[in-house]
Write a protein that holds these residues in place. Sequence first.
Motif, PDB file in Angstrom:
ATOM      1  N   ALA A   1      -3.356  19.380   7.076  1.00  0.00           N
ATOM      2  CA  ALA A   1      -2.539  18.840   8.161  1.00  0.00           C
ATOM      3  C   ALA A   1      -1.604  19.901   8.735  1.00  0.00           C
ATOM      4  O   ALA A   1      -1.169  19.779   9.891  1.00  0.00           O
ATOM      5  CB  ALA A   1      -1.721  17.643   7.662  1.00  0.00           C
ATOM      6  N   VAL A   2      -1.316  20.949   7.956  1.00  0.00           N
ATOM      7  CA  VAL A   2      -0.412  22.000   8.435  1.00  0.00           C
ATOM      8  C   VAL A   2      -1.082  23.375   8.496  1.00  0.00           C
ATOM      9  O   VAL A   2      -0.569  24.289   9.127  1.00  0.00           O
ATOM     10  CB  VAL A   2       0.860  22.078   7.549  1.00  0.00           C
ATOM     11  N   VAL A   3      -2.223  23.518   7.819  1.00  0.00           N
ATOM     12  CA  VAL A   3      -2.988  24.780   7.838  1.00  0.00           C
ATOM     13  C   VAL A   3      -4.440  24.401   8.086  1.00  0.00           C
ATOM     14  O   VAL A   3      -5.206  24.130   7.159  1.00  0.00           O
ATOM     15  CB  VAL A   3      -2.845  25.559   6.507  1.00  0.00           C
ATOM     16  N   ASP A   4      -4.849  24.397   9.342  1.00  0.00           N
ATOM     17  CA  ASP A   4      -6.123  23.765   9.692  1.00  0.00           C
ATOM     18  C   ASP A   4      -7.365  24.527   9.264  1.00  0.00           C
ATOM     19  O   ASP A   4      -8.461  23.981   9.270  1.00  0.00           O
ATOM     20  CB  ASP A   4      -6.176  23.463  11.188  1.00  0.00           C
ATOM     21  N   ASP A   5      -7.227  25.796   8.884  1.00  0.00           N
ATOM     22  CA  ASP A   5      -8.408  26.546   8.456  1.00  0.00           C
ATOM     23  C   ASP A   5      -8.431  26.782   6.948  1.00  0.00           C
ATOM     24  O   ASP A   5      -9.150  27.653   6.448  1.00  0.00           O
ATOM     25  CB  ASP A   5      -8.498  27.883   9.195  1.00  0.00           C
ATOM     26  N   LEU A   6      -7.659  26.006   6.211  1.00  0.00           N
ATOM     27  CA  LEU A   6      -7.554  26.192   4.764  1.00  0.00           C
ATOM     28  C   LEU A   6      -8.788  25.675   4.038  1.00  0.00           C
ATOM     29  O   LEU A   6      -9.389  24.675   4.431  1.00  0.00           O
ATOM     30  CB  LEU A   6      -6.308  25.468   4.255  1.00  0.00           C
ATOM     31  N   SER A   7      -9.163  26.371   2.955  1.00  0.00           N
ATOM     32  CA  SER A   7     -10.199  25.907   2.029  1.00  0.00           C
ATOM     33  C   SER A   7      -9.542  25.593   0.694  1.00  0.00           C
ATOM     34  O   SER A   7      -8.524  26.203   0.328  1.00  0.00           O
ATOM     35  CB  SER A   7     -11.265  26.981   1.827  1.00  0.00           C
ATOM     36  N   LEU A   8     -10.112  24.641  -0.039  1.00  0.00           N
ATOM     37  CA  LEU A   8      -9.548  24.281  -1.343  1.00  0.00           C
ATOM     38  C   LEU A   8     -10.667  24.101  -2.356  1.00  0.00           C
ATOM     39  O   LEU A   8     -11.716  23.529  -2.047  1.00  0.00           O
ATOM     40  CB  LEU A   8      -8.719  23.000  -1.236  1.00  0.00           C
ATOM     41  N   VAL A   9     -10.398  24.591  -3.563  1.00  0.00           N
ATOM     42  CA  VAL A   9     -11.332  24.462  -4.678  1.00  0.00           C
ATOM     43  C   VAL A   9     -10.625  23.753  -5.819  1.00  0.00           C
ATOM     44  O   VAL A   9      -9.522  24.139  -6.212  1.00  0.00           O
ATOM     45  CB  VAL A   9     -11.845  25.839  -5.155  1.00  0.00           C
ATOM     46  N   GLY A  10     -11.258  22.706  -6.342  1.00  0.00           N
ATOM     47  CA  GLY A  10     -10.756  22.044  -7.532  1.00  0.00           C
ATOM     48  C   GLY A  10     -11.448  22.605  -8.757  1.00  0.00           C
ATOM     49  O   GLY A  10     -12.675  22.684  -8.795  1.00  0.00           O
ATOM     50  N   LEU A  11     -10.671  23.024  -9.746  1.00  0.00           N
ATOM     51  CA  LEU A  11     -11.227  23.638 -10.956  1.00  0.00           C
ATOM     52  C   LEU A  11     -10.942  22.776 -12.187  1.00  0.00           C
ATOM     53  O   LEU A  11      -9.834  22.249 -12.348  1.00  0.00           O
ATOM     54  CB  LEU A  11     -10.626  25.031 -11.180  1.00  0.00           C
ATOM     55  N   GLU A  12     -11.945  22.674 -13.053  1.00  0.00           N
ATOM     56  CA  GLU A  12     -11.808  21.979 -14.332  1.00  0.00           C
ATOM     57  C   GLU A  12     -12.512  22.795 -15.405  1.00  0.00           C
ATOM     58  O   GLU A  12     -13.610  23.290 -15.186  1.00  0.00           O
ATOM     59  CB  GLU A  12     -12.420  20.578 -14.268  1.00  0.00           C
ATOM     60  N   ILE A  13     -11.860  22.928 -16.563  1.00  0.00           N
ATOM     61  CA  ILE A  13     -12.451  23.690 -17.655  1.00  0.00           C
ATOM     62  C   ILE A  13     -13.552  22.885 -18.357  1.00  0.00           C
ATOM     63  O   ILE A  13     -14.484  23.453 -18.932  1.00  0.00           O
ATOM     64  CB  ILE A  13     -11.367  24.115 -18.677  1.00  0.00           C
ATOM     65  N   ASP A  14     -13.460  21.560 -18.288  1.00  0.00           N
ATOM     66  CA  ASP A  14     -14.450  20.689 -18.915  1.00  0.00           C
ATOM     67  C   ASP A  14     -15.614  20.487 -17.952  1.00  0.00           C
ATOM     68  O   ASP A  14     -15.460  19.856 -16.905  1.00  0.00           O
ATOM     69  CB  ASP A  14     -13.802  19.346 -19.259  1.00  0.00           C
ATOM     70  N   PRO A  15     -16.804  21.000 -18.269  1.00  0.00           N
ATOM     71  CA  PRO A  15     -17.939  20.883 -17.337  1.00  0.00           C
ATOM     72  C   PRO A  15     -18.307  19.435 -17.027  1.00  0.00           C
ATOM     73  O   PRO A  15     -18.851  19.150 -15.959  1.00  0.00           O
ATOM     74  CB  PRO A  15     -19.075  21.605 -18.066  1.00  0.00           C
TER      75      PRO A  15
END
Length: 233
Positions: free
Chosen positions: A40-54
């Motif tokens: 909503a404030v950075v329109d070209d942002l990418s995000l990755v969700g990380l989890e150690i448990d596969p």
Amino acid sequence: MASRAEIVDVLRSAEHPLAVDLGYGDRPDTAVEMYRRLRAVVDDLSLVGLEIDPARVVGDHDGVRFARGGFELAGLRPHLVRAYNVLRQYDEEQVVGHWRRMQDALAPGGLIVEGTCDEIGRRCAWILLDADGPRSLTLSWAPRHTGHPSAIAARLPKALIHHNLPGRPIHDLLSAADRCWDVAAPYAPYGPRVRWSHARRALAASGVPCEIPRRRLRDNTLTVPWSFVAPGH
């Protein structure tokens, strides 16, 4: 101390802004919500969700990419990392080492928000770090579900929670905040947000170097430099 605006500036100044939600848990909801709020404030942002448990790694959806990873951040170079309720399961002696692993993976100018919140986000506490170390502590609580500011003590980050003892800086801060809250009792009829606004100003007047927001916030917040509450200070 860094404000929300400064964090946004870091993301907006990046050529390809990247954020990471580390340890999103058994549901990816926090990563998706974080993505929506930042976009909503950075329109070209990418995000990755990380989890150690596969077993918790889900397929990409709602604009968010999901992958397996821990404090090394899966080889990514993010400009912002959020790590909530991740370090609570570790010993305090391990905290600095895990901070360093995340710091080493940051993109230039990147920031880390490392903290703890309750199950529905009514009480939160986080430390803001850059590549050089911790910069500030912020306490935030839903005003109608919390009495004295010290009620947030159970949600202090791992680096501080065992130091909430008489004579220690974090205990002194919470005690001072409670005293100012009591002094501001005449403002209670105007609601807890107004009362806390006056309490926070009294806290600043007493010598506590806390931020005074320029505009009204939804939740009650208290932000101080890390040096003011660091163990051993």
